[in-house]
Write an enzyme that holds these catalytic residues in place. Structure first.
Site, PDB file in Angstrom:
ATOM      1  N   ARG A 186       0.835  -0.987   0.120  1.00 19.92           N
ATOM      2  CA  ARG A 186      -0.152  -0.063  -0.267  1.00 19.92           C
ATOM      3  C   ARG A 186       1.280   1.173   0.155  1.00 19.92           C
ATOM      4  O   ARG A 186       0.530   2.503   0.764  1.00 19.92           O
ATOM      5  CB  ARG A 186      -1.335   0.289   1.420  1.00 19.92           C
ATOM      6  CG  ARG A 186      -1.830  -1.295   1.445  1.00 19.92           C
ATOM      7  CD  ARG A 186      -2.376  -1.166   0.603  1.00 19.92           C
ATOM      8  NE  ARG A 186      -2.332  -2.072  -0.458  1.00 19.92           N
ATOM      9  CZ  ARG A 186      -2.490  -3.578  -0.503  1.00 19.92           C
ATOM     10  NH1 ARG A 186      -3.033  -3.955   0.959  1.00 19.92           N
ATOM     11  NH2 ARG A 186      -1.968  -4.331  -1.559  1.00 19.92           N
ATOM     12  N   SER A 193      -9.661  -0.298   4.612  1.00 20.97           N
ATOM     13  CA  SER A 193      -8.777  -0.845   5.649  1.00 20.97           C
ATOM     14  C   SER A 193      -8.275   0.640   5.989  1.00 20.97           C
ATOM     15  O   SER A 193      -7.597   1.677   5.438  1.00 20.97           O
ATOM     16  CB  SER A 193      -7.762  -1.594   5.380  1.00 20.97           C
ATOM     17  OG  SER A 193      -8.032  -2.662   4.769  1.00 20.97           O
ATOM     18  N   GLU A 198      -3.754   2.669   6.577  1.00 20.42           N
ATOM     19  CA  GLU A 198      -3.563   2.357   5.804  1.00 20.42           C
ATOM     20  C   GLU A 198      -4.025   3.701   4.812  1.00 20.42           C
ATOM     21  O   GLU A 198      -3.517   4.586   3.597  1.00 20.42           O
ATOM     22  CB  GLU A 198      -4.173   1.477   4.868  1.00 20.42           C
ATOM     23  CG  GLU A 198      -4.342   1.472   3.686  1.00 20.42           C
ATOM     24  CD  GLU A 198      -4.722  -0.172   3.291  1.00 20.42           C
ATOM     25  OE1 GLU A 198      -4.759  -1.007   3.669  1.00 20.42           O
ATOM     26  OE2 GLU A 198      -5.727  -0.439   2.222  1.00 20.42           O
TER      27      GLU A 198
HETATM   28  C1  LIG Z   1     -15.145  -1.019   0.565  1.00 21.76           C
HETATM   29  C2  LIG Z   1     -13.658  -0.632   0.091  1.00 21.76           C
HETATM   30  C3  LIG Z   1     -12.724  -2.291  -0.005  1.00 21.76           C
HETATM   31  C4  LIG Z   1     -11.547  -1.538  -0.332  1.00 21.76           C
HETATM   32  N1  LIG Z   1     -10.373  -2.643  -0.471  1.00 21.76           N
HETATM   33  C5  LIG Z   1      -9.052  -2.420  -0.583  1.00 21.76           C
HETATM   34  C6  LIG Z   1      -8.320  -3.460  -0.903  1.00 21.76           C
HETATM   35  O1  LIG Z   1      -9.216  -4.887  -0.782  1.00 21.76           O
HETATM   36  N2  LIG Z   1      -7.156  -3.339  -1.574  1.00 21.76           N
HETATM   37  C7  LIG Z   1      -6.344  -1.769  -1.214  1.00 21.76           C
HETATM   38  O2  LIG Z   1      -5.354  -1.934  -1.796  1.00 21.76           O
HETATM   39  N3  LIG Z   1      -7.155  -0.926  -1.083  1.00 21.76           N
HETATM   40  C8  LIG Z   1      -8.822  -1.872  -1.232  1.00 21.76           C
HETATM   41  N4  LIG Z   1      -9.342  -0.118  -0.680  1.00 21.76           N
HETATM   42  C9  LIG Z   1      -8.843   1.410  -0.975  1.00 21.76           C
HETATM   43  C10 LIG Z   1      -8.779   2.201  -2.455  1.00 21.76           C
HETATM   44  O3  LIG Z   1     -10.207   1.015  -3.062  1.00 21.76           O
HETATM   45  C11 LIG Z   1      -7.585   1.804  -2.867  1.00 21.76           C
HETATM   46  O4  LIG Z   1      -6.618   2.184  -1.837  1.00 21.76           O
HETATM   47  C12 LIG Z   1      -7.345   2.362  -4.280  1.00 21.76           C
HETATM   48  O5  LIG Z   1      -6.781   1.768  -4.345  1.00 21.76           O
HETATM   49  C13 LIG Z   1      -7.998   3.757  -3.889  1.00 21.76           C
HETATM   50  O6  LIG Z   1      -8.375   4.580  -4.742  1.00 21.76           O
HETATM   51  P1  LIG Z   1      -8.938   6.224  -5.626  1.00 21.76           P
HETATM   52  O7  LIG Z   1      -9.388   6.450  -7.081  1.00 21.76           O
HETATM   53  O8  LIG Z   1     -10.573   5.970  -4.737  1.00 21.76           O
HETATM   54  O9  LIG Z   1      -7.781   7.088  -4.826  1.00 21.76           O
HETATM   55  P2  LIG Z   1      -8.379   7.810  -3.782  1.00 21.76           P
HETATM   56  O10 LIG Z   1      -9.379   7.915  -2.009  1.00 21.76           O
HETATM   57  O11 LIG Z   1      -8.783   9.557  -4.131  1.00 21.76           O
HETATM   58  O12 LIG Z   1      -6.876   8.569  -2.795  1.00 21.76           O
HETATM   59  C14 LIG Z   1      -5.673   7.640  -2.892  1.00 21.76           C
HETATM   60  C15 LIG Z   1      -4.352   8.218  -2.259  1.00 21.76           C
HETATM   61  O13 LIG Z   1      -3.997   8.122  -4.000  1.00 21.76           O
HETATM   62  C16 LIG Z   1      -3.706   9.082  -4.835  1.00 21.76           C
HETATM   63  N5  LIG Z   1      -4.584   9.591  -5.937  1.00 21.76           N
HETATM   64  C17 LIG Z   1      -5.158   9.550  -5.929  1.00 21.76           C
HETATM   65  N6  LIG Z   1      -5.224  10.098  -7.670  1.00 21.76           N
HETATM   66  C18 LIG Z   1      -3.647  10.409  -8.175  1.00 21.76           C
HETATM   67  C19 LIG Z   1      -3.324  10.596  -9.205  1.00 21.76           C
HETATM   68  N7  LIG Z   1      -3.125  10.976 -10.281  1.00 21.76           N
HETATM   69  N8  LIG Z   1      -1.917  10.594  -9.112  1.00 21.76           N
HETATM   70  C20 LIG Z   1      -1.450  10.617  -7.420  1.00 21.76           C
HETATM   71  N9  LIG Z   1      -1.638  10.251  -6.910  1.00 21.76           N
HETATM   72  C21 LIG Z   1      -3.385   9.564  -7.502  1.00 21.76           C
HETATM   73  C22 LIG Z   1      -4.075  10.889  -2.928  1.00 21.76           C
HETATM   74  O14 LIG Z   1      -3.442  11.959  -3.238  1.00 21.76           O
HETATM   75  C23 LIG Z   1      -4.631   9.904  -1.989  1.00 21.76           C
HETATM   76  O15 LIG Z   1      -3.283  10.297  -1.680  1.00 21.76           O
HETATM   77  C24 LIG Z   1     -10.704  -0.605  -0.480  1.00 21.76           C
HETATM   78  C25 LIG Z   1     -12.144   0.912  -0.319  1.00 21.76           C
HETATM   79  C26 LIG Z   1     -12.614   0.203   0.120  1.00 21.76           C
HETATM   80  C27 LIG Z   1     -14.034   1.699   0.046  1.00 21.76           C
END
Ligand SMILES: Cc1cc2nc3c(=O)[nH]c(=O)nc-3n(C[C@H](O)[C@H](O)[C@H](O)COP(=O)(O)OP(=O)(O)OC[C@H]3O[C@@H](n4cnc5c(N)ncnc54)[C@H](O)[C@@H]3O)c2cc1C
Length: 275
Positions: A153, A201, A270
């Site tokens: 992560r 998480s 995380e």
């Molecule tokens: C129900 C649920 C289950 C989940 N299960 C998992 C799992 O099994 N495994 C897992 O790894 N994660 C899981 N997650 C967490 C999450 O979905 C992941 O971390 C995902 O990768 C986040 O993507 P996002 O676009 O929503 O990012 P955001 O939450 O919008 O951002 C997360 C980080 O990424 C950065 N970021 C976003 N876009 C960019 C970009 N274009 N350039 C640079 N930085 C950027 C942001 O600045 C921030 O620091 C879960 C979340 C939920 C709600």
């Protein structure tokens, strides 16, 4: 450039916070003009992010970076493409890529790369060929092909810059839909239902253990502070039922303190907590 005031409920899956101005650049020039500003925060689908009500920062969404190029053994996708769109394309074109992430709501390619998302023994970085990003330092487009800084992560983003697009290795697969169903069922066996407001998480798993197990043994499953609580389904998920940012922080501290007292383990966040 489009700018809109969006609420935390629209911006993040957990929905804690107030409302904020969000900029939607359409191209690299517009993104560059925003990235000059130190105080910007790049937001993807907001599925791993918790926002303070008092934030005084500009948000930038790469929602308009939506290019998709599907080739024989690889796919190149813009940072704003959603995981759900990629999964639908995988089913339609029968290729293997992110079936292990099926069921995660709202996540985008930019966020998946930045968090090096993973599950069930698979990680984004194992499929990466290259990441194109706009460097915060040089304000030029650069290409990353060495992923040694990626870990559990963890990636050099967003500190290094804004991910603009990423290229992933793909494999032909006739059973991709079945694989997705399998992973969604596995997820639903132990995680809270997808309609609840969570940010995934809360803590990273400590080496050789599970944060959820430790929180559970520390008696925190179902424990709440105001409108936020550790889920009864899986203690490492914090569910928002109308709580505030300070209640979220209090609950996080409670989790850390109890686990440290009982097991001597320091839990590391995380979720990205933005203040
Ligand atoms: C129900 C649920 C289950 C989940 N299960 C998992 C799992 O099994 N495994 C897992 O790894 N994660 C899981 N997650 C967490 C999450 O979905 C992941 O971390 C995902 O990768 C986040 O993507 P996002 O676009 O929503 O990012 P955001 O939450 O919008 O951002 C997360 C980080 O990424 C950065 N970021 C976003 N876009 C960019 C970009 N274009 N350039 C640079 N930085 C950027 C942001 O600045 C921030 O620091 C879960 C979340 C939920 C709600």
């Amino acid at each position: 450039m489009e700018v809109r005031e969006l609420s935390a409920k629209e911006l993040t899956t957990i929905g804690i916070g107030s409302s904020y101005p969000v900029y939607f650049p359409e191209n690299l020039e517009e993104l560059k003009s925003l990235l000059r500003n130190e105080d910007i925060f790049i937001i993807g689908g907001g599925s791993n992010t918790v926002l303070s009500e008092k934030l005084n920062r500009k948000f930038v969404s790469l929602r308009k970076f939506r290019n998709i190029l599907l080739e024989e053994d690889r796919i190149t996708v813009g940072a704003g493409v959603k995981l759900s769109e990629l999964l639908a394309l995988q089913i339609q074109k029968k290729f293997s890529l992110f079936e292990f992430l099926a069921g995660i709501p709202k996540a985008t390619v930019g966020g998946l790369v930045a968090q090096n998302a993973g599950a069930f023994g698979h990680e984004i970085k194992d499929r990466l060929v290259e990441v194109k990003f706009l460097s915060r330092e040089t304000l030029e487009v650069e290409v990353l092909r060495d992923f040694s800084e990626f870990g559990y992560r963890k990636s050099p983003f967003p500190e290094l810059g804004a991910v603009v697009e990423a290229t992933f290795k793909i494999f032909h697969s006739q059973k991709v839909k079945e694989e997705m169903k399998k992973f969604v069922s596995l997820r639903l066996e132990k995680q809270p239902p997808f309609y609840l407001r969570t940010a995934g998480s809360t803590f990273k798993n400590p080496p050789g253990d599970s944060a959820g197990r430790l929180l559970d043994l520390a008696g925190l499953k179902g424990f709440s502070v105001g409108g936020v609580k550790f889920s009864e389904f899986h203690a490492n998920f914090i569910v928002n039922e109308g709580g505030s940012f300070s209640e979220f922080l209090e609950l996080v501290e409670m989790g850390r303190k109890k686990v440290k007292e009982k097991f001597g383990v320091d839990l590391e966040l995380e979720v990205r907590v933005i203040t």
